[in-house]
Write a protein that holds these residues in place. Sequence first.
Motif, PDB file in Angstrom:
ATOM      1  N   ASP A 343     -35.501  -7.763  21.615  1.00 20.03           N
ATOM      2  CA  ASP A 343     -35.503  -9.211  21.396  1.00 20.03           C
ATOM      3  C   ASP A 343     -35.433  -9.963  22.720  1.00 20.03           C
ATOM      4  OD1 ASP A 343     -35.574  -8.797  18.668  1.00 20.03           O
ATOM      5  OD2 ASP A 343     -33.382  -8.811  18.471  1.00 20.03           O
ATOM      6  N   ILE A 344     -34.654  -9.422  23.655  1.00 20.28           N
ATOM      7  CA  ILE A 344     -34.530 -10.067  24.964  1.00 20.28           C
ATOM      8  C   ILE A 344     -35.879 -10.078  25.680  1.00 20.28           C
ATOM      9  CG2 ILE A 344     -33.453  -9.861  27.246  1.00 20.28           C
ATOM     10  CD1 ILE A 344     -30.991  -8.716  25.860  1.00 20.28           C
ATOM     11  N   GLN A 345     -36.615  -8.960  25.583  1.00 22.22           N
ATOM     12  CA  GLN A 345     -37.905  -8.869  26.270  1.00 22.22           C
ATOM     13  C   GLN A 345     -38.945  -9.820  25.686  1.00 22.22           C
ATOM     14  OE1 GLN A 345     -38.675  -4.680  25.873  1.00 22.22           O
ATOM     15  NE2 GLN A 345     -37.670  -4.172  27.825  1.00 22.22           N
ATOM     16  N   GLN A 346     -38.772 -10.223  24.451  1.00 19.72           N
ATOM     17  CA  GLN A 346     -39.715 -11.139  23.821  1.00 19.72           C
ATOM     18  C   GLN A 346     -39.352 -12.608  24.050  1.00 19.72           C
ATOM     19  OE1 GLN A 346     -42.553 -10.185  22.384  1.00 19.72           O
ATOM     20  NE2 GLN A 346     -42.000  -8.076  22.934  1.00 19.72           N
ATOM     21  N   SER A 347     -38.181 -12.865  24.660  1.00 21.52           N
ATOM     22  CA  SER A 347     -37.743 -14.248  24.847  1.00 21.52           C
ATOM     23  C   SER A 347     -38.515 -14.915  25.978  1.00 21.52           C
ATOM     24  CB  SER A 347     -36.243 -14.286  25.161  1.00 21.52           C
ATOM     25  OG  SER A 347     -35.992 -13.694  26.422  1.00 21.52           O
ATOM     26  N   GLU A 348     -38.614 -16.235  25.914  1.00 20.02           N
ATOM     27  CA  GLU A 348     -39.336 -17.003  26.927  1.00 20.02           C
ATOM     28  C   GLU A 348     -38.637 -16.916  28.285  1.00 20.02           C
ATOM     29  OE1 GLU A 348     -42.253 -18.381  26.594  1.00 20.02           O
ATOM     30  OE2 GLU A 348     -42.342 -17.674  24.513  1.00 20.02           O
TER      31      GLU A 348
END
Length: 364
Positions: A343-348
């Motif tokens: 989820d962190i890697q997909q954050s802006e």
Amino acid sequence: MENTAPQLFKVTIDGVEVEVPPGTTILQAARKIGPEVAPPAMCYYEPLKGSGGKCRACLVRVSAGSAKDPRPMPKLVASCITPIQDGMVVENFTNPQVVDARKSVVEFLLINHPLDCPVCDQAGECHLQDFSYEHGVGTTRYEEDRRTFEKEDIGPYIQLHMTRCILCYRCVYTADQITDKRVHGVMNRGDHAEISTYIGQAIDNDFSGNVIDVCPVGALTDKTYRFKNRVWFSKPVDAHCECEKCSGKVQLWYRGDEVIRVTARKNEWGEVNDFICNTCRFERKQTSQWTIEGPTKVSRASVISANKYSKNLVTKPDFALKLAESQYKKIDDDRPYLHEMSDIQQSEDYKALMAKDEKYFGHK
């Protein structure tokens, strides 16, 4: 019905107002507010009657004497012996004159004090160390010879270093008020004044070890603890035992599994709560002789708290998160809290950070 509520005086210290009963000193009123406005004290010791008024470390400015007579006091006053008046206004850390006076007091106290902190057992819990660090200067103007004294043996348990003494009289008041026979006191006058015993007698009273706890410097230290350990390498633990002579409430200082010294418990001002006997202090050095209550609460500003991390912080990450959440305010942020790495890697925010990384360092 007649009002029997006790009369309270209002006093303002560094802009903070507090109500205290008549007879309260400025220092006591400041301590009621908290350490952020409380003046330092090198000779005052609340459990000891008559202490205070000697070191001038607690000087403050009274800018308004009372509501009835708001004229300022002409000179700085010792807050530990000056009673408050209703409507009194006191300036402590907010007054440059007070701050400058404290620097002078530190300079006077250090004139004859040896700078032997690296070999002094009191290092790390020395009030003069704290006082000079917070209020002193980094250099000295004194170029004359320092005052020295001949070494004197005052008994099997207490080591006297007269060159470190600041003549606060705490040990004298302690022996006077909690023992049945005082055999030491201040001899001579002026620059020749020193702590000594009468006719070379040893200090061997059942409560004589308490002079070690009340000494603000390293003038009186524990011979059984001498050169054994640094205080910041020790772990203090609250414990108690059944004792016929005293309350039995102590602090055990551990090095590994070994009890290397026993002291009385102290409050946040470094003052003993309950004086203990020599049996508890010097003769009970086994864990089996005590009931352990738990780790001593140590100020985060003290070096004693250094490297005392809980095992849970390492082995249980959730514990660290809960601890941080309980001690710090939540950030006012509407962004979701991300737990999983995917989820962190997909954050802006993460994508923007990676873009900067690629731009400046040339790799993905």
